[in-house]
Design a protein around this motif. Structure first.
Motif, PDB file in Angstrom:
ATOM      1  N   VAL A 218      -0.631  16.604 -22.331  1.00 11.18           N
ATOM      2  CA  VAL A 218      -1.260  15.962 -21.167  1.00 11.18           C
ATOM      3  C   VAL A 218      -2.078  14.760 -21.609  1.00 11.18           C
ATOM      4  O   VAL A 218      -2.025  13.695 -21.000  1.00 11.18           O
ATOM      5  CB  VAL A 218      -2.131  16.981 -20.408  1.00 11.18           C
ATOM      6  CG1 VAL A 218      -2.923  16.288 -19.328  1.00 11.18           C
ATOM      7  CG2 VAL A 218      -1.283  18.067 -19.807  1.00 11.18           C
ATOM      8  N   ALA A 219      -2.822  14.905 -22.707  1.00 10.40           N
ATOM      9  CA  ALA A 219      -3.677  13.802 -23.168  1.00 10.40           C
ATOM     10  C   ALA A 219      -2.863  12.609 -23.627  1.00 10.40           C
ATOM     11  O   ALA A 219      -3.322  11.469 -23.549  1.00 10.40           O
ATOM     12  CB  ALA A 219      -4.567  14.297 -24.305  1.00 10.40           C
ATOM     13  N   LEU A 220      -1.642  12.851 -24.117  1.00  6.71           N
ATOM     14  CA  LEU A 220      -0.800  11.745 -24.559  1.00  6.71           C
ATOM     15  C   LEU A 220      -0.064  11.089 -23.402  1.00  6.71           C
ATOM     16  O   LEU A 220       0.579  10.064 -23.585  1.00  6.71           O
ATOM     17  CB  LEU A 220       0.227  12.244 -25.584  1.00  6.71           C
ATOM     18  CG  LEU A 220      -0.302  12.541 -26.976  1.00  6.71           C
ATOM     19  CD1 LEU A 220       0.767  13.234 -27.796  1.00  6.71           C
ATOM     20  CD2 LEU A 220      -0.734  11.274 -27.672  1.00  6.71           C
ATOM     21  N   GLY A 221      -0.106  11.699 -22.230  1.00  6.39           N
ATOM     22  CA  GLY A 221       0.638  11.145 -21.108  1.00  6.39           C
ATOM     23  C   GLY A 221       2.099  11.545 -21.108  1.00  6.39           C
ATOM     24  O   GLY A 221       2.920  10.923 -20.438  1.00  6.39           O
ATOM     25  N   ALA A 222       2.440  12.595 -21.872  1.00  6.99           N
ATOM     26  CA  ALA A 222       3.819  13.077 -21.849  1.00  6.99           C
ATOM     27  C   ALA A 222       4.098  13.703 -20.494  1.00  6.99           C
ATOM     28  O   ALA A 222       3.205  14.242 -19.849  1.00  6.99           O
ATOM     29  CB  ALA A 222       4.039  14.098 -22.965  1.00  6.99           C
ATOM     30  N   SER A 223       5.355  13.627 -20.071  1.00  6.69           N
ATOM     31  CA  SER A 223       5.684  14.152 -18.753  1.00  6.69           C
ATOM     32  C   SER A 223       7.120  14.635 -18.773  1.00  6.69           C
ATOM     33  O   SER A 223       7.799  14.547 -19.791  1.00  6.69           O
ATOM     34  CB  SER A 223       5.493  13.075 -17.689  1.00  6.69           C
ATOM     35  OG  SER A 223       6.270  11.948 -18.015  1.00  6.69           O
ATOM     36  N   LEU A 227       6.815  17.766 -21.250  1.00  3.67           N
ATOM     37  CA  LEU A 227       5.555  18.450 -20.955  1.00  3.67           C
ATOM     38  C   LEU A 227       5.805  19.837 -20.380  1.00  3.67           C
ATOM     39  O   LEU A 227       5.080  20.778 -20.680  1.00  3.67           O
ATOM     40  CB  LEU A 227       4.735  17.603 -19.962  1.00  3.67           C
ATOM     41  CG  LEU A 227       3.299  18.035 -19.729  1.00  3.67           C
ATOM     42  CD1 LEU A 227       2.502  17.988 -21.004  1.00  3.67           C
ATOM     43  CD2 LEU A 227       2.655  17.171 -18.670  1.00  3.67           C
ATOM     44  N   ALA A 339       5.650   6.958 -23.217  1.00  2.00           N
ATOM     45  CA  ALA A 339       4.550   7.881 -23.492  1.00  2.00           C
ATOM     46  C   ALA A 339       5.041   9.088 -24.297  1.00  2.00           C
ATOM     47  O   ALA A 339       4.344   9.557 -25.197  1.00  2.00           O
ATOM     48  CB  ALA A 339       3.918   8.328 -22.180  1.00  2.00           C
ATOM     49  N   LEU A 341       7.382   9.227 -26.468  1.00  2.00           N
ATOM     50  CA  LEU A 341       7.675   8.863 -27.855  1.00  2.00           C
ATOM     51  C   LEU A 341       6.400   8.824 -28.692  1.00  2.00           C
ATOM     52  O   LEU A 341       6.432   9.027 -29.907  1.00  2.00           O
ATOM     53  CB  LEU A 341       8.381   7.510 -27.883  1.00  2.00           C
ATOM     54  CG  LEU A 341       9.048   7.067 -29.182  1.00  2.00           C
ATOM     55  CD1 LEU A 341      10.018   8.099 -29.670  1.00  2.00           C
ATOM     56  CD2 LEU A 341       9.775   5.751 -28.941  1.00  2.00           C
ATOM     57  N   GLN A 342       5.271   8.590 -28.039  1.00  2.00           N
ATOM     58  CA  GLN A 342       3.998   8.587 -28.767  1.00  2.00           C
ATOM     59  C   GLN A 342       3.729   9.919 -29.418  1.00  2.00           C
ATOM     60  O   GLN A 342       2.970   9.998 -30.382  1.00  2.00           O
ATOM     61  CB  GLN A 342       2.844   8.321 -27.793  1.00  2.00           C
ATOM     62  CG  GLN A 342       2.465   6.910 -27.670  1.00  2.00           C
ATOM     63  CD  GLN A 342       1.109   6.759 -26.995  1.00  2.00           C
ATOM     64  OE1 GLN A 342       0.098   6.603 -27.659  1.00  2.00           O
ATOM     65  NE2 GLN A 342       1.110   6.787 -25.684  1.00  2.00           N
ATOM     66  N   TYR A 346       2.655  13.195 -33.886  1.00  2.00           N
ATOM     67  CA  TYR A 346       1.823  14.391 -33.808  1.00  2.00           C
ATOM     68  C   TYR A 346       2.626  15.664 -34.025  1.00  2.00           C
ATOM     69  O   TYR A 346       2.115  16.635 -34.576  1.00  2.00           O
ATOM     70  CB  TYR A 346       1.151  14.471 -32.429  1.00  2.00           C
ATOM     71  CG  TYR A 346       0.146  13.381 -32.139  1.00  2.00           C
ATOM     72  CD1 TYR A 346       0.544  12.143 -31.646  1.00  2.00           C
ATOM     73  CD2 TYR A 346      -1.210  13.582 -32.340  1.00  2.00           C
ATOM     74  CE1 TYR A 346      -0.379  11.151 -31.368  1.00  2.00           C
ATOM     75  CE2 TYR A 346      -2.142  12.600 -32.057  1.00  2.00           C
ATOM     76  CZ  TYR A 346      -1.716  11.388 -31.575  1.00  2.00           C
ATOM     77  OH  TYR A 346      -2.631  10.400 -31.299  1.00  2.00           O
TER      78      TYR A 346
ATOM     79  N   PHE B  66      -4.713  13.222 -16.973  1.00  2.00           N
ATOM     80  CA  PHE B  66      -3.440  12.578 -17.294  1.00  2.00           C
ATOM     81  C   PHE B  66      -3.570  11.075 -17.086  1.00  2.00           C
ATOM     82  O   PHE B  66      -3.886  10.614 -15.984  1.00  2.00           O
ATOM     83  CB  PHE B  66      -2.361  13.163 -16.368  1.00  2.00           C
ATOM     84  CG  PHE B  66      -0.963  12.677 -16.634  1.00  2.00           C
ATOM     85  CD1 PHE B  66      -0.369  11.747 -15.803  1.00  2.00           C
ATOM     86  CD2 PHE B  66      -0.223  13.171 -17.690  1.00  2.00           C
ATOM     87  CE1 PHE B  66       0.927  11.300 -16.019  1.00  2.00           C
ATOM     88  CE2 PHE B  66       1.084  12.734 -17.924  1.00  2.00           C
ATOM     89  CZ  PHE B  66       1.655  11.808 -17.080  1.00  2.00           C
ATOM     90  N   GLY B 115      -3.134   9.037 -25.373  1.00  2.00           N
ATOM     91  CA  GLY B 115      -1.974   8.309 -24.867  1.00  2.00           C
ATOM     92  C   GLY B 115      -2.257   6.846 -24.607  1.00  2.00           C
ATOM     93  O   GLY B 115      -1.330   6.047 -24.515  1.00  2.00           O
TER      94      GLY B 115
END
Lengths: 372, 185
Positions: A218-223, A227, A339, A341-342, A346, B66, B115
């Motif tokens: 969630v913090a990385l903006g993965a969706s 996610l 997002a 791919l970021q 990690y 988010f 992010g």
């Protein structure tokens, strides 16, 4: 984390370059991998090889002229991109779309989700070395692409949705052909489950590999499935419903395991849900017009708007700024793969180079939307 | 809709207690805003922005966990646009930060939402905005040697002369590779 982590072991670090031309990076992605022996110490993705400055081009095109560019971002699941763009323009200009057009758009977007996930499954299999599933997946895709060709004239990059609805109604015979095309698909997905999902080699390569903790995701903006494979049931169609999704009954696929296998199983389940959605649309679609007429010189009022859809890869957002003229001042395309791919640095530390292929494959990135 | 008919602009948004509360608690960071259709729109400034964002992320009544988007827009002057989404509450916060046109700079949000890292690199690459405190501020789409920031209005939409490809000279090292152990070859 893998117990094979050897950082600080005293092994010399080797830097290996993967890509941008590589059969398993799913496009022109360059990964600079720092290895200690065979264990990954760090991964640095290098992107931009497919950057075509689409957002700058959008500032010099009429709103209607930009539609073909949207398909070429995520070129595998193009309908989602176009849908997000036309939704944003419609929000900016306060345009109401007829209900029949919304049903058609949702149906085509879900059929596109099916073709996109089948491409992902085929490519993922080939990356793992399971070449049989590649052609199985491609074979299942053909009837659906024939359906799309029947409606839109194209097999992959449709550029078919319009601001205000759809350019044409569905052709005669679409209902019967669509039901026929989808009739065999659940059985074929079961076949592929037995062949591939149940395969012990795949299970060893995917289970407990590439763990993405939900808070980090969630913090990385993965969706999207990236996610939802970590147990976070965030699906734009359910959380921020658009078009006629509130009328449809479907389940949000999520898995708690946070690994490559979890993301894999989410996509398989999403395919089954997409079949359900298309069948409901065929049952519920009302008669009526398919387009709201717009003035020929279309100029939305000055202002800003944003819209988002659940593309096969996740939360695809469009942000538009208008200065009152017939061209946008700013077209921003928020691509889910960018997002997602970021997360690669990690989640791949401590795994082997061969696992990196599984991890990147499980994110299902399309470089067209990463780079735009 | 017939040709020539004006499209109606949306009605003005209503006053919001949430915006008033945030304005009183973060007077330097929040300079205005409104709330409409589940979107909390805030005009923000750089001073105190990090504290505001930490509050927006952590406070349970906001829970904007988010980061949906981080980009820039040059409409009337350059501004950074942040789109936050709260997965628990299914609502958006839309923050607009005006930055200087000549030397645009903004604080980094990458410590609050990891992010933001790549999104800020993209804004730096295409708009030239320097994000203070960013751990790795370098170009992401364009080659490292590229000289302009293409999405600025000052860069023409259709160039008359195409710039050089931005390729590397013979003998030039790739900036992403670590230096050889033991010094230069």
């Amino acid at each position: 984390m893998s117990d094979l982590m050897t950082a600080g072991s005293g092994l010399q670090q080797t830097v290996v370059n993967m890509g941008p031309q590589h059969p398993s990076t799913h496009g022109v992605l360059r990964l600079i991998v720092t290895l200690e022996g065979e264990v990954i110490a760090d991964v640095k993705p290098d992107i931009g090889y497919l950057h075509r400055s689409v957002e700058k081009i959008g500032e010099n095109r009429l709103y209607q002229q930009f539609i073909p560019y949207t398909d070429r971002c995520d070129y595998v699941g193009g309908s989602g991109n176009t849908q997000a763009y036309v939704l944003a323009v419609e929000k900016l200009a306060g345009i109401e779309v007829p209900e029949r057009a919304q049903f058609i758009r949702v149906m085509l977007a879900e059929l596109n989700r099916l073709t996109s996930h089948l491409v992902w499954l085929s490519a993922f299999g080939v990356d793992m070395g399971a070449t049989t599933v590649f052609l199985y997946g491609m074979r299942e895709r053909e009837p659906i692409m024939d359906l799309m060709e029947m409606v839109t004239g194209a097999r992959l990059t449709y550029s078919w949705f319009r601001i205000g609805g759809c350019p044409l109604d569905l052709p005669a015979g679409f209902d019967a052909r669509c039901r026929e095309a989808l009739r065999h698909l659940p059985g074929r997905l079961d076949e592929m489950d037995v062949l591939f999902t149940g395969n012990p080699v795949l299970q060893v390569r995917c289970q407990q590999v590439g763990i993405l903790p939900p808070e980090l995701g969630v913090a990385l903006g993965a969706s999207g499935p990236t996610l939802r494979g970590s147990g976070v049931p965030y699906d734009v169609r359910r959380a921020i419903p658009y078009e006629i999704y509130p009328k449809l009954d479907f389940a949000v696929a999520a898995q708690p395991t946070c690994d490559v296998m979890g993301r894999y199983l989410v996509r398989i389940e999403e395919m089954r849900q997409s079949i359900r959605i298309v069948e409901q649309c065929l049952d519920l679609i009302p008669p009526g017009p398919v387009m709201t007429k717009l003035p020929r010189a279309f100029k939305p009022p000055a202002g800003e708007a944003f819209a988002q859809v659940e593309s096969p890869r996740g939360h695809f957002g469009v942000y538009l700024a208008s200065d009152g003229s017939n061209r946008p001042r700013r077209v921003r395309l928020r691509a889910p793969s960018f997002a997602n791919l970021q997360a690669v640095p990690y989640i791949s530390k401590g795994w082997k180079l061969a696992d990196l292929v599984a991890i990147v494959g499980s994110l299902d990135i399309v470089l067209g939307e990463v780079d735009r | 809709m017939s040709e020539g008919e004006q499209l109606q602009s949306p009605p003005p948004p209503e006053l919001s207690p949430t915006v008033e509360e945030l304005e009183s608690r973060f007077p330097q960071a929040v300079t205005g805003g409104w709330e409409q259709d589940g979107v909390l729109r805030l005009e923000v400034a750089a001073q105190g922005l990090l504290d505001l964002c930490r509050e927006l992320r952590d406070a349970p009544e906001y829970a904007f966990d988010f980061l949906a988007d981080l980009t820039a827009c040059e409409l009337d002057g350059l501004k950074i646009v942040y789109l936050l989404f709260s997965i628990p509450h299914s609502r958006f916060a839309w923050l607009h930060l005006a930055v200087d046109g000549e030397r645009p700079a903004a604080p980094t949000l990458s410590e609050i939402w990891p992010g933001a890292n790549w999104f800020e690199r993209e804004v730096y690459d295409l708009f030239g905005v320097r994000f203070e405190g960013h751990p790795d501020l370098r170009r992401i789409m364009l080659p490292d040697q590229w000289e302009s920031h293409p999405l600025r209005r000052s860069v023409p939409l259709e160039p008359l002369v195409y710039p050089p490809a931005g390729g590397m000279e013979v003998g030039q090292r790739d900036s992403l590779l670590p230096s050889e152990p033991g010094g230069e070859p």
